[in-house]
Design a protein around this motif. Sequence first.
Motif, PDB file in Angstrom:
ATOM      1  N   UNK A 123      59.033 -33.480 -64.368  1.00 57.19           N
ATOM      2  CA  UNK A 123      60.256 -33.578 -63.583  1.00 57.19           C
ATOM      3  C   UNK A 123      61.000 -32.246 -63.691  1.00 57.19           C
ATOM      4  N   UNK A 124      61.572 -31.743 -62.599  1.00 59.65           N
ATOM      5  CA  UNK A 124      62.224 -30.424 -62.651  1.00 59.65           C
ATOM      6  C   UNK A 124      63.397 -30.343 -63.612  1.00 59.65           C
ATOM      7  N   UNK A 125      63.995 -31.479 -63.995  1.00 64.85           N
ATOM      8  CA  UNK A 125      65.128 -31.450 -64.940  1.00 64.85           C
ATOM      9  C   UNK A 125      64.693 -31.489 -66.398  1.00 64.85           C
ATOM     10  N   UNK A 126      63.428 -31.802 -66.651  1.00 59.06           N
ATOM     11  CA  UNK A 126      62.975 -31.980 -68.031  1.00 59.06           C
ATOM     12  C   UNK A 126      62.924 -30.639 -68.758  1.00 59.06           C
ATOM     13  N   UNK A 138      54.033 -40.810 -84.018  1.00 62.41           N
ATOM     14  CA  UNK A 138      54.100 -41.765 -82.919  1.00 62.41           C
ATOM     15  C   UNK A 138      54.057 -40.999 -81.609  1.00 62.41           C
ATOM     16  N   UNK A 139      53.378 -41.559 -80.590  1.00 60.98           N
ATOM     17  CA  UNK A 139      53.326 -40.859 -79.304  1.00 60.98           C
ATOM     18  C   UNK A 139      54.624 -40.958 -78.513  1.00 60.98           C
ATOM     19  N   UNK A 140      55.594 -41.761 -78.959  1.00 59.87           N
ATOM     20  CA  UNK A 140      56.847 -41.920 -78.223  1.00 59.87           C
ATOM     21  C   UNK A 140      57.741 -40.708 -78.437  1.00 59.87           C
ATOM     22  N   UNK A 141      58.238 -40.144 -77.343  1.00 55.50           N
ATOM     23  CA  UNK A 141      59.110 -38.971 -77.396  1.00 55.50           C
ATOM     24  C   UNK A 141      60.381 -39.233 -76.600  1.00 55.50           C
ATOM     25  N   UNK A 142      61.423 -38.490 -76.965  1.00 49.34           N
ATOM     26  CA  UNK A 142      62.688 -38.530 -76.236  1.00 49.34           C
ATOM     27  C   UNK A 142      62.680 -37.410 -75.194  1.00 49.34           C
ATOM     28  N   UNK A 143      62.995 -37.758 -73.935  1.00 45.29           N
ATOM     29  CA  UNK A 143      63.038 -36.775 -72.854  1.00 45.29           C
ATOM     30  C   UNK A 143      64.473 -36.289 -72.657  1.00 45.29           C
ATOM     31  N   UNK A 342      59.116 -38.615 -64.644  1.00 52.49           N
ATOM     32  CA  UNK A 342      60.217 -39.530 -64.344  1.00 52.49           C
ATOM     33  C   UNK A 342      61.559 -38.828 -64.488  1.00 52.49           C
ATOM     34  N   UNK A 343      62.507 -39.228 -63.692  1.00 54.17           N
ATOM     35  CA  UNK A 343      63.845 -38.671 -63.772  1.00 54.17           C
ATOM     36  C   UNK A 343      64.705 -39.408 -64.779  1.00 54.17           C
ATOM     37  N   UNK A 344      66.011 -39.153 -64.749  1.00 55.48           N
ATOM     38  CA  UNK A 344      66.936 -39.817 -65.673  1.00 55.48           C
ATOM     39  C   UNK A 344      67.005 -41.298 -65.343  1.00 55.48           C
ATOM     40  N   UNK A 345      66.875 -42.133 -66.386  1.00 57.09           N
ATOM     41  CA  UNK A 345      66.821 -43.577 -66.194  1.00 57.09           C
ATOM     42  C   UNK A 345      67.944 -44.307 -66.923  1.00 57.09           C
TER      43      UNK A 345
END
Length: 860
Positions: A123-126, A138-143, A342-345
């Motif tokens: 995503x361009x904002x990431x 853990x594979x879970x990350x904070x975007x 994905x964008x901001x959710x």
Amino acid sequence: MTPPLPTSAPDRATRPRTGVGFAADLAQHGGRPALVAGHEVVSYDDLADRVARARARLGSAQRLVGLVPAPTIEFVVAYLAALAGGHAVLLSHDEVLARAYGASTTWADGGFTATGRPDPVLHPDLRLLLSTSGSTGSPKLVRLSRSNIESNAGAIASYLGLTADDRAITTLPLDYCYGLSVLHSHLAVGASLVLTDLSVAESALWDLARATGVTSFAGVPFTFDLLDTAGWPALPTLRQVTQAGGRLAPDRVAAVAERGRREGWDLIVMYGQTEATARMAYLPPDLTDAHPGAIGVAIPGGALHLEPVDGAVGHAAGVGELVYTGPNVMMGYAHGTADLARGAELTELRTGDLARQNDAGLFEVVGRSSRFAKLFGKRIDLDRVENLLTLDDHEVACAESADATRLVVALAGEADRFAIDEAAATAVAATGLPEHAVAVVPVAAVPRLPNGKVDQAAVSRLEAPRADVRALSPVDALTAVYAAVLGRHRVTADDTFTGLGGDSLSYVELSLRLESRLGRLPSDWPDRTIGDLAASAAGARRSRWVRLDTGILLRAAAIVMIVGSHTNLFVLAGGAHVLLAVAGANFARFHLAGAERSERRRNLTRSIARIAVPTALWVAAVLLISGQYGWRNVLLLNDAIGRRTWHEPEWHFWFIEVLVYLLVGAGALTTVARVAAWERRSPYWFAVGLVVAGLVPRFWATASGYDGDLIHSSLFVAWLFAGGWAATRARHAGHRLLLSALLVAGLVGFCDDPVREATIALGLLALVWLPYVPFPRALIGVVGQVAGASLYVYLTHWQVYPHFEHRLPVAGLLASLLVGIAVWRLVDHVSDRGRVLGRRHWHGLGASHPQLDTPSKETR
């Protein structure tokens, strides 16, 4: 000039994006110092030039840049270059994580380097990917987006009153959101940062701080524990100290704030989570005296409010879940590469903390609504800890202590020292907490609410007893361990591991449990009596390192290699062949020693059944559900009467078939009286003779151009099993040299893959030359679980990893290991219960049968 990296897909280069402001606008601060590292001082002008050159190397197309954080100028330049160019940075010490997410670029040897992997869709904002606190691995990350980073840096600089004259020092890791926020907020206002990896417990850090004129430093609760022990530094230029990363007890807040007033600096208590980029609240320093237990007010630009929660704690006056809104709330989590587009959710962040707002309008955290604790800067998953303790046959409940200084483990049942020590050791290994931060409290029953749920508040208030716990004698404690692991009811001080019918499966678990209790185990412990072990271990000192049996380490490493290669996480074949050698070594150690011949035969039959029966049942179940396998697989006959070339899926269980054949063959051979006598007279040369005999068909197949499967058939790999057998019989360097030469010669051209042959050779040579290896005690629990469950991991992983193979191979590896461990523990639990019920049935008929005498969980 270094050419730019290859460009990605054209559409990515044209997607609009903007660099993070403080990284792109460094030059506005001119010649002021930005970074200090050793004797080098880098000005903002110089830093801007270095960042611009590195940014040009990255090119215009948006990339996912994998960076390993370090308190160095090089790292800061690389990190700022990526942010300034509008790229996304995955910041982690875990290189497997970067590969799993497809990072196309990394930093090495002073420049950006392509990894050869195509960029995922971004995503361009990431701009930034961080692990949540405590979720390493853990594979879970904070975007996090550009606006997340910029807004939080500006808010922190505002409420801390940072100016260009401030100078911080790196007392926290830069992949930890708190430590990273120090860098961001100082660069945002043109302040400077001293880069160092020294600990706050080292006087050299504070010598450096004094020499460089440091005005602030950051700390988690453990930082202040270290300072209380090592001594607080005298820093004439110190202006403020910030604290976050976990709750500091109110009395400690008051004491530190009082110290600050005496010495001329302020304590600022802060509250945050990675999901909010870093900070959500702060306590103004003039309010610490009156409200030392508060987290304060929302940061500039943010807002806090409370929402009702269910449960008993939710009925307390004014208590609700703390919810934060603000521009620094993350875009969302990433569980795989697809989430990076994905964008901001999210517009608000439910923190999972229970809080109230006092009369002064300040927020106070009073507990957790979710099953996590925050201790020593670590986020502790309480459910995971409870699950691991349950695997050790304990009924427990876990909670963060009321004063937020300890993990409390309520242990239901009889309060013996063995159970308490074992539960504490498991909790320490699972959480990484220091031993003093885990309190195991024996209780008659786990405290529960009227609705049957665990009473978390009651558990949090439990205090560990000091002297009222019945202590087992060392011998009684060891007999309890032997009985629990081997499934025997009658165990005495005169028994030995081999005499009780121990095998390779029980050896792993028992040796690791004994190591944790006794310290270093003697190499001949399987043949020593329990009483002898207890006496020899009296007064033994527990160090941070243990002597780990090489066979156990090879079992754990080999199964990870097998599953990791199948999931396409990496390619490192040869693990199964190393396991065959380990099996041969274990056969010689456990089935050719002690006991009468008839008892040895019964023990070997039991061991073979522990392999063959679960395999047949599992394969039959898969056959009935999916039709994937055939009757030859169920009966373990594919290697004997199936096709002689590799075909999937019928060859999936070749290793288990070969292992069963070799154990049966070796057992039958050594029951012949003359053969057994020869083996007893010349154990080394007998085993070497088996190696040579096994190499005959192996070299015949190569010489004759045999077109069948060579490396997966029992006839052609039996020499590896014999090689492990011979490794246990080698008594001096000459023996080991001859055996090493035979094994290496057997591997040359064996696989038609030099890398695979070298991998197998390393495993075999380790088995021959290194009976034990030094290993960190803290990791013993993990290795033990993986090694102990290796059979079940191998058995079940064929049905697990395909679900992750093409999307997230690291998840495929982790899921395969976890499923295998769970099945192993389930089988162990069911078999134990079956033996207990059988024993009760026979006793109810007035009969007693020695094979049914096994301990219940209560006696464990």
